[in-house]
Enzyme design. Structure first.
Site, PDB file in Angstrom:
ATOM      1  N   TYR A  62      11.264  40.395  21.385  1.00 23.75           N
ATOM      2  CA  TYR A  62      10.536  39.411  22.204  1.00 23.75           C
ATOM      3  C   TYR A  62       9.176  40.043  22.436  1.00 23.75           C
ATOM      4  CZ  TYR A  62       9.478  36.275  26.117  1.00 23.75           C
ATOM      5  OH  TYR A  62       8.906  35.340  26.948  1.00 23.75           O
ATOM      6  N   TYR A 126       7.459  43.392  29.558  1.00 24.78           N
ATOM      7  CA  TYR A 126       7.666  43.678  28.131  1.00 24.78           C
ATOM      8  C   TYR A 126       7.882  45.180  27.913  1.00 24.78           C
ATOM      9  CZ  TYR A 126       6.336  44.612  23.261  1.00 24.78           C
ATOM     10  OH  TYR A 126       6.304  45.081  21.962  1.00 24.78           O
TER      11      TYR A 126
HETATM   12  N1  LIG Z   1       2.944  43.042  18.028  1.00 29.55           N
HETATM   13  C1  LIG Z   1       2.471  44.176  18.556  1.00 29.55           C
HETATM   14  O1  LIG Z   1       1.291  44.307  18.875  1.00 29.55           O
HETATM   15  C2  LIG Z   1       3.399  45.345  18.729  1.00 29.55           C
HETATM   16  C3  LIG Z   1       2.881  46.536  19.263  1.00 29.55           C
HETATM   17  C4  LIG Z   1       3.736  47.626  19.427  1.00 29.55           C
HETATM   18  C5  LIG Z   1       5.076  47.518  19.074  1.00 29.55           C
HETATM   19  N2  LIG Z   1       5.548  46.337  18.583  1.00 29.55           N
HETATM   20  C6  LIG Z   1       6.968  46.262  18.227  1.00 29.55           C
HETATM   21  O2  LIG Z   1       7.044  46.186  16.816  1.00 29.55           O
HETATM   22  C7  LIG Z   1       8.197  45.422  16.439  1.00 29.55           C
HETATM   23  C8  LIG Z   1       7.799  44.335  15.476  1.00 29.55           C
HETATM   24  O3  LIG Z   1       6.860  43.491  16.139  1.00 29.55           O
HETATM   25  P1  LIG Z   1       6.229  42.202  15.439  1.00 29.55           P
HETATM   26  O4  LIG Z   1       4.820  42.092  15.899  1.00 29.55           O
HETATM   27  O5  LIG Z   1       6.555  42.216  13.977  1.00 29.55           O
HETATM   28  O6  LIG Z   1       7.088  41.062  16.167  1.00 29.55           O
HETATM   29  P2  LIG Z   1       7.107  39.502  15.847  1.00 29.55           P
HETATM   30  O7  LIG Z   1       6.064  39.163  14.839  1.00 29.55           O
HETATM   31  O8  LIG Z   1       7.106  38.804  17.163  1.00 29.55           O
HETATM   32  O9  LIG Z   1       8.513  39.322  15.121  1.00 29.55           O
HETATM   33  C9  LIG Z   1       9.717  39.420  15.810  1.00 29.55           C
HETATM   34  C10 LIG Z   1      10.734  38.582  15.062  1.00 29.55           C
HETATM   35  O10 LIG Z   1      11.983  38.705  15.735  1.00 29.55           O
HETATM   36  C11 LIG Z   1      12.547  37.398  15.820  1.00 29.55           C
HETATM   37  N3  LIG Z   1      13.528  37.324  16.886  1.00 29.55           N
HETATM   38  C12 LIG Z   1      13.341  37.029  18.202  1.00 29.55           C
HETATM   39  N4  LIG Z   1      14.520  36.993  18.845  1.00 29.55           N
HETATM   40  C13 LIG Z   1      15.473  37.273  17.933  1.00 29.55           C
HETATM   41  C14 LIG Z   1      16.882  37.361  17.981  1.00 29.55           C
HETATM   42  N5  LIG Z   1      17.546  37.141  19.123  1.00 29.55           N
HETATM   43  N6  LIG Z   1      17.561  37.665  16.849  1.00 29.55           N
HETATM   44  C15 LIG Z   1      16.907  37.854  15.691  1.00 29.55           C
HETATM   45  N7  LIG Z   1      15.574  37.779  15.577  1.00 29.55           N
HETATM   46  C16 LIG Z   1      14.862  37.482  16.682  1.00 29.55           C
HETATM   47  C17 LIG Z   1      11.341  36.513  16.078  1.00 29.55           C
HETATM   48  O11 LIG Z   1      11.655  35.159  15.869  1.00 29.55           O
HETATM   49  P3  LIG Z   1      10.818  34.050  16.740  1.00 29.55           P
HETATM   50  O12 LIG Z   1       9.399  34.182  16.324  1.00 29.55           O
HETATM   51  O13 LIG Z   1      11.472  32.776  16.325  1.00 29.55           O
HETATM   52  O14 LIG Z   1      11.041  34.409  18.181  1.00 29.55           O
HETATM   53  C18 LIG Z   1      10.366  37.092  15.059  1.00 29.55           C
HETATM   54  O15 LIG Z   1      10.559  36.535  13.766  1.00 29.55           O
HETATM   55  C19 LIG Z   1       8.817  44.930  17.737  1.00 29.55           C
HETATM   56  O16 LIG Z   1       9.852  45.793  18.110  1.00 29.55           O
HETATM   57  C20 LIG Z   1       7.678  45.039  18.739  1.00 29.55           C
HETATM   58  O17 LIG Z   1       8.152  45.201  20.057  1.00 29.55           O
HETATM   59  C21 LIG Z   1       4.745  45.253  18.395  1.00 29.55           C
END
Ligand SMILES: NC(=O)c1ccc[n+]([C@@H]2O[C@H](COP(=O)([O-])OP(=O)(O)OC[C@H]3O[C@@H](n4cnc5c(N)ncnc54)[C@H](OP(=O)(O)O)[C@@H]3O)[C@@H](O)[C@H]2O)c1
Length: 285
Positions: A62, A126
């Site tokens: 999330y 978060y």
């Molecule tokens: N984005 C950033 O700036 C950032 C920075 C530091 C760390 N991170 C971490 O890096 C990782 C990857 O981030 P990201 O940016 O690639 O995230 P993202 O683009 O938001 O992708 C997350 C994916 O997980 C899916 N998801 C949500 N709930 C789920 C569930 N219950 N079961 C299965 N899938 C589910 C989402 O689907 P929906 O879209 O349909 O909800 C989405 O496709 C995460 O752990 C995040 O916390 C991200």
């Protein structure tokens, strides 16, 4: 080796799909919420019994940082409870888990880059939910690695690069905060690093935390300026302080991550953030 990717339609998950053909010795099992909702413990256990993955890379999360402030339950369900489901299923089946965490577990009051042993103190819902997820992985006590990253962007999904490109084309001026400092991280680089370190990482006995972001340091203002330069967009960007751009979730002012540990242990090179931003924009254009 069978590698389960959860959340595979997200920014990071999608980059694994792009990289897959360069790793023919790995078999990838891509799932997102429709195929495997990780909040459903029975489904997770059933999936592991059926497909028996050797590795689970948890890209599901999330990630709506501001929305989480008023939707605490959903943030914890995915980032904490569901991470626990995956961690226990991995531990019980003997699969190696790669869990992704965030710089938002820190409070940003450091004056030098954060090392993995620095105390965490998340400021936002978060950040707190992601910190709780880390604890779930530790508690499951399987074979696992936790990788904290920062300011993630990719060619897929919505992110700061796409927002700055869109607004930069639509508007004459933009205000961007200059007093939050960290490092943008290209999900493509992170995904590649994970696949490259995997064979060695899997041999570790203890659950370890590593930092991975691109090299260098930037403010969101620097990041925006680099995006416009590489995308050939002429829009005036004004540096503004955070107090002039209030958002629901409090962010760390300083979240530069020290990456010495991952570089030394796995002997990897990490690209400079500006080079990676250019690479991503070239792909988008
Ligand atoms: N984005 C950033 O700036 C950032 C920075 C530091 C760390 N991170 C971490 O890096 C990782 C990857 O981030 P990201 O940016 O690639 O995230 P993202 O683009 O938001 O992708 C997350 C994916 O997980 C899916 N998801 C949500 N709930 C789920 C569930 N219950 N079961 C299965 N899938 C589910 C989402 O689907 P929906 O879209 O349909 O909800 C989405 O496709 C995460 O752990 C995040 O916390 C991200």
């Amino acid at each position: 080796m069978k590698i389960l990717i959860t959340g595979s339609n997200g920014q990071l998950g999608s980059e694994f799909k792009e990289l897959a053909e360069g790793y023919p010795h790995f078999e990838f099992l891509y799932t997102d919420v429709d195929e495997l909702n990780i909040t459903d413990e029975a489904s997770v256990n059933h999936y592991f019994a059926l497909y028996n993955p050797d590795v689970a890379i948890n890209c599901a999360a999330y990630t709506a940082v501001d929305k989480a402030e008023t939707d605490e339950e959903s943030a914890y369900l995915v980032n904490d409870v569901a991470t626990g489901n995956l961690a226990r299923a991995s531990a019980e089946s003997g699969a190696f888990m790669v869990h992704i965490s965030t710089d938002y577990v820190y409070d940003g009051r450091n004056f030098c880059p954060y090392t993995e042993t620095d105390a965490i103190n998340p400021l936002s819902v978060y950040g707190k939910s992601k910190a709780a997820g880390e604890t779930e992985v530790q508690r499951a006590d399987g074979k696992a690695v936790i990788i904290r990253t920062s300011w993630l962007y990719s060619a897929f999904g919505n992110n700061f690069i796409k927002t700055m490109m869109k607004y930069g084309k639509e508007r004459d001026t933009l205000n961007v905060v200059f007093d939050q400092v960290g490092t943008p991280t290209y999900a493509h680089d992170l995904a590649k690093a994970i696949l490259d370190i995997l064979p060695v990482a899997m041999t570790a006995d203890d659950i370890e935390i590593f930092h991975y972001s691109n090299e260098g340091v930037a403010s969101w203002y620097d990041f925006a300026k680099a995006i416009h330069l590489f995308a050939n967009i002429s829009c005036k960007v004004n540096p503004i302080p955070t107090r002039d751009y209030p958002l629901p979730a409090e962010r760390p002012f300083y979240s530069v991550l020290d990456k010495s540990k991952i570089k030394k242990k796995f002997n990897i090179d990490i690209p400079y953030w500006r080079n990676s931003v250019k690479h991503c924009i070239d792909r988008l254009m």
